[in-house]
Design a protein around this motif. Structure first.
Motif, short mmCIF file in Angstrom:
data_model
loop_
_atom_site.label_atom_id
_atom_site.label_comp_id
_atom_site.label_asym_id
_atom_site.label_seq_id
_atom_site.Cartn_x
_atom_site.Cartn_y
_atom_site.Cartn_z
N PHE A 23 7.20 0.02 -10.32
CA PHE A 23 6.07 0.96 -10.40
C PHE A 23 5.23 0.86 -9.13
N LEU A 24 4.90 -0.35 -8.71
CA LEU A 24 4.08 -0.53 -7.51
C LEU A 24 4.82 -0.01 -6.27
N LEU A 25 6.10 -0.33 -6.16
CA LEU A 25 6.88 0.11 -5.00
C LEU A 25 6.93 1.63 -4.94
N MET A 26 7.13 2.27 -6.09
CA MET A 26 7.12 3.74 -6.15
C MET A 26 5.75 4.29 -5.76
N ASP A 27 4.69 3.66 -6.25
CA ASP A 27 3.33 4.13 -5.98
C ASP A 27 3.03 4.06 -4.48
N LEU A 28 3.45 2.98 -3.83
CA LEU A 28 3.25 2.86 -2.38
C LEU A 28 4.07 3.91 -1.63
N ASP A 29 5.32 4.11 -2.06
CA ASP A 29 6.16 5.14 -1.43
C ASP A 29 5.50 6.51 -1.54
N ASP A 30 5.00 6.80 -2.73
CA ASP A 30 4.40 8.11 -2.99
C ASP A 30 3.20 8.36 -2.09
N ARG A 31 2.49 7.32 -1.74
CA ARG A 31 1.28 7.46 -0.92
C ARG A 31 1.56 7.32 0.57
N GLY A 32 2.84 7.34 0.93
CA GLY A 32 3.19 7.25 2.34
C GLY A 32 3.07 5.86 2.93
N ALA A 33 3.04 4.85 2.07
CA ALA A 33 2.89 3.46 2.52
C ALA A 33 4.21 2.72 2.36
N GLU A 34 5.31 3.34 2.84
CA GLU A 34 6.64 2.72 2.71
C GLU A 34 6.72 1.36 3.38
N SER A 35 5.97 1.20 4.47
CA SER A 35 5.97 -0.08 5.18
C SER A 35 5.42 -1.20 4.29
N LEU A 36 4.32 -0.93 3.57
CA LEU A 36 3.76 -1.92 2.66
C LEU A 36 4.68 -2.15 1.47
N SER A 37 5.32 -1.08 1.01
CA SER A 37 6.29 -1.21 -0.08
C SER A 37 7.42 -2.15 0.33
N CYS A 38 7.92 -1.97 1.53
CA CYS A 38 9.00 -2.81 2.05
C CYS A 38 8.56 -4.26 2.18
N ARG A 39 7.34 -4.45 2.65
CA ARG A 39 6.81 -5.82 2.80
C ARG A 39 6.66 -6.51 1.44
N PHE A 40 6.16 -5.75 0.46
CA PHE A 40 6.02 -6.33 -0.88
C PHE A 40 7.38 -6.76 -1.41
N LEU A 41 8.35 -5.86 -1.32
CA LEU A 41 9.68 -6.14 -1.85
C LEU A 41 10.29 -7.37 -1.19
N ASN A 42 10.22 -7.45 0.12
CA ASN A 42 10.81 -8.58 0.83
C ASN A 42 10.12 -9.89 0.47
#
Length: 521
Positions: free
Chosen positions: A253-272
């Motif tokens: 859910f968080l990763l999708m939310d970041l992607d949706d807001r154009g924050a793919e870089s933060l999404s990637c950092r969270f996942l890693n």
């Protein structure tokens, strides 16, 4: 009941009905509740609604779920959740704390909404270290969360499929036009096909204990940076099946939310960061399935909101645009992407990890580190010192080969899951590099070697300095570096053709462009 609650909401917006100083009341509405921001406190009133997956339609049920909200959220934020209070008096003139109760409120300590992560992101104040600290926090929550017994319904194939199908059924009945319906049908076909392919993994993860009593609603608006620390609040209390889920579904859910807001870089950092902390790389095949599911949850919520009265034309237009955006995002997760296998090559201290840390979000990659996996294999904390001398302890040739075999296995898992992978290790032996190159041949994907260069004197200076710093994952010493310099096997001519050279002043953006170019060859 709707009329009574309308009067009650109006009454609760009166500062005089509270038993503490309140200058004015700020009202926040969602599709299932109203929140009254009053003085130092916030009060949540549940709407009298029944959506099937959620039933607040009676006073008894609303009271029950208020108590559940209090119990469950005190796992994450006991300092915020203060109690459940009665609303007495009448809907027109409610009295907080009076009896008999005409409804109930969850009472919480109020905090500045500017500290919620959605607000921090909008202000460009949500930094990579903050999102990585949230990843550490959620990883710890998941590790400590109660495991769901493998014989229970939660985490079963039926329990996973049911809410997904419910999404499609709800959305289909509420979508405004035929174009949306066609897009939804295509998504449903993909979701069913992907579910069928993932069934064995889903069963395996339930048996292995990855179904936990999670938060269930981990998105930016339910996360706050409070007193310099990450904090979760407002978990799912109204549906056990939405909360007792696979931990990677919670992250999705968080990763999708970041992607949706154009924050793919933060999404990637969270996942890693989360994967590095947990080692749960086997969950990656499930991730896009759950991210698509979460995007459709948001679509459903918007559809439900659009079906409720009281929205202005401007609000309806905004919601319809958001609906299309979430459908498009769900569709994006259903698409395959080009991947590549990237390995580093260089001595300890050459700057591999620092450079790769910047490179990963630009490539949308998952990185794996030899130092981390070496310690994980031996049950050590990532920053623990094994006190191993050269060629002993966890640094024997046998253990090193075991570590590189582990990196190979993880790389294949990550790549098959649809993610580029960057393997952060020295790769000073040709045989270690050849294993990875052969994997790329088998999968028919590009193979890239990042060749790190640094003067020998600077290598030793960095290694000696790093040994004085606490919290380091690497245990490389000057003695280790000396042996690496002595025994390293240089890149072959054919390997050189696959190499991007990296120096201390190399641009991460240029290296990213070269990697992307290799994917098109």
């Amino acid at each position: 009941m709707q009329r009574i609650q309308t009067l009650l909401v109006k009454g609760l917006c009166n500062p005089a009905c509270y038993d503490h100083p309140v200058d004015q009341v700020e009202l926040v509405e969602t599709h299932i509740s109203w929140v009254f921001l009053a003085g130092e406190f916030a009060y949540k009133l549940k709407k009298s609604v029944n959506f099937g997956f959620l039933d607040f339609s009676t006073l008894v049920k609303r009271h029950h779920y208020c108590l559940e909200e209090l119990r469950l959220n005190r796992r994450f934020a006991p300092e915020l959740y203060l109690g459940v209070v009665n609303i007495g008096g009448s809907p027109e003139k409610p009295v907080i704390g009076s009896t008999p109760a005409i409804d109930y409120l969850v009472k919480m300590k109020r905090f500045s909404r500017q500290n919620e992560l959605d607000s921090l992101l909008q202000q460009n104040h949500l930094t990579p270290p903050m999102i990585e600290q949230f990843a550490d926090y959620l990883a710890l929550i998941h590790q400590q969360a109660p495991r769901i017994d493998s014989h229970k319904y939660f985490g079963s194939l039926e329990s996973i499929k049911a809410p997904s199908q419910e999404n499609f059924d709800h959305i289909r009945s509420l979508l405004p036009d035929s174009d949306h319906q066609h897009q939804l049908t295509e998504l449903e076909r993909w979701s069913q096909s992907r579910f069928d392919n993932l069934c064995n993994l889903m069963v395996q993860r339930k048996e292995q204990g990855f179904i936990r009593e999670c938060h269930g609603d981990v998105h930016l608006a339910n996360m706050v940076w409070l007193n310099g620390q990450p904090l979760l609040f407002d978990c799912i209390e109204f549906n056990d099946n939405f909360r007792c889920i696979d931990v990677i579904n919670d992250c999705a859910f968080l990763l999708m939310d970041l992607d949706d807001r154009g924050a793919e870089s933060l999404s990637c950092r969270f996942l890693n960061r989360y994967l590095r902390q947990t080692g749960d790389y086997q969950a990656l095949p499930l991730l896009n399935y759950y991210k698509s599911y979460r995007a459709l949850v948001r679509t459903k919520v918007i559809c439900l909101r659009l079906s409720q009265p009281g929205l202005s034309d401007a609000e309806r237009k905004v919601d319809k645009d958001r609906l299309q955006s979430y459908l498009d995002l769900a569709s994006r997760y259903s698409e395959s992407r080009k991947v590549s296998l990237i390995i580093s090559h260089g001595f300890s201290g050459s700057g591999k990890s620092t450079f790769i840390d910047q490179l990963v979000p630009l490539c949308g990659a998952v990185s794996i580190l030899s130092d981390v996996e070496r310690k994980r294999i031996h049950g050590l904390e990532l920053t623990a010192d094994s006190y191993s001398a050269v060629d002993s302890g966890i640094y024997t040739d046998q253990v090193s080969q075991q570590t590189y075999n582990r990196l190979l296995e993880l790389s294949e898992t990550i790549l098959i899951s649809g993610f580029p992978v960057i393997v952060d290790a020295t790769f000073l032996k040709q045989q270690q590099r050849e294993q990875m190159r052969q994997l790329s041949r088998n999968l028919k994907i590009p193979f890239v070697i990042l060749d790190f260069h640094l003067e020998e004197k600077e290598l030793f200076r960095r290694i000696n300095f790093r040994r004085t710093q606490s919290g380091q994952v690497s245990e490389a010493t000057a003695a280790v570096l000396g042996k690496q310099l002595e025994l390293a096997q240089p890149l072959t001519k054919s390997e050189e053709e696959l190499t991007i050279k990296v120096y201390h002043d190399s641009s991460v953006e240029i290296v990213t462009a070269l990697i992307n170019k290799s994917r098109t060859v």
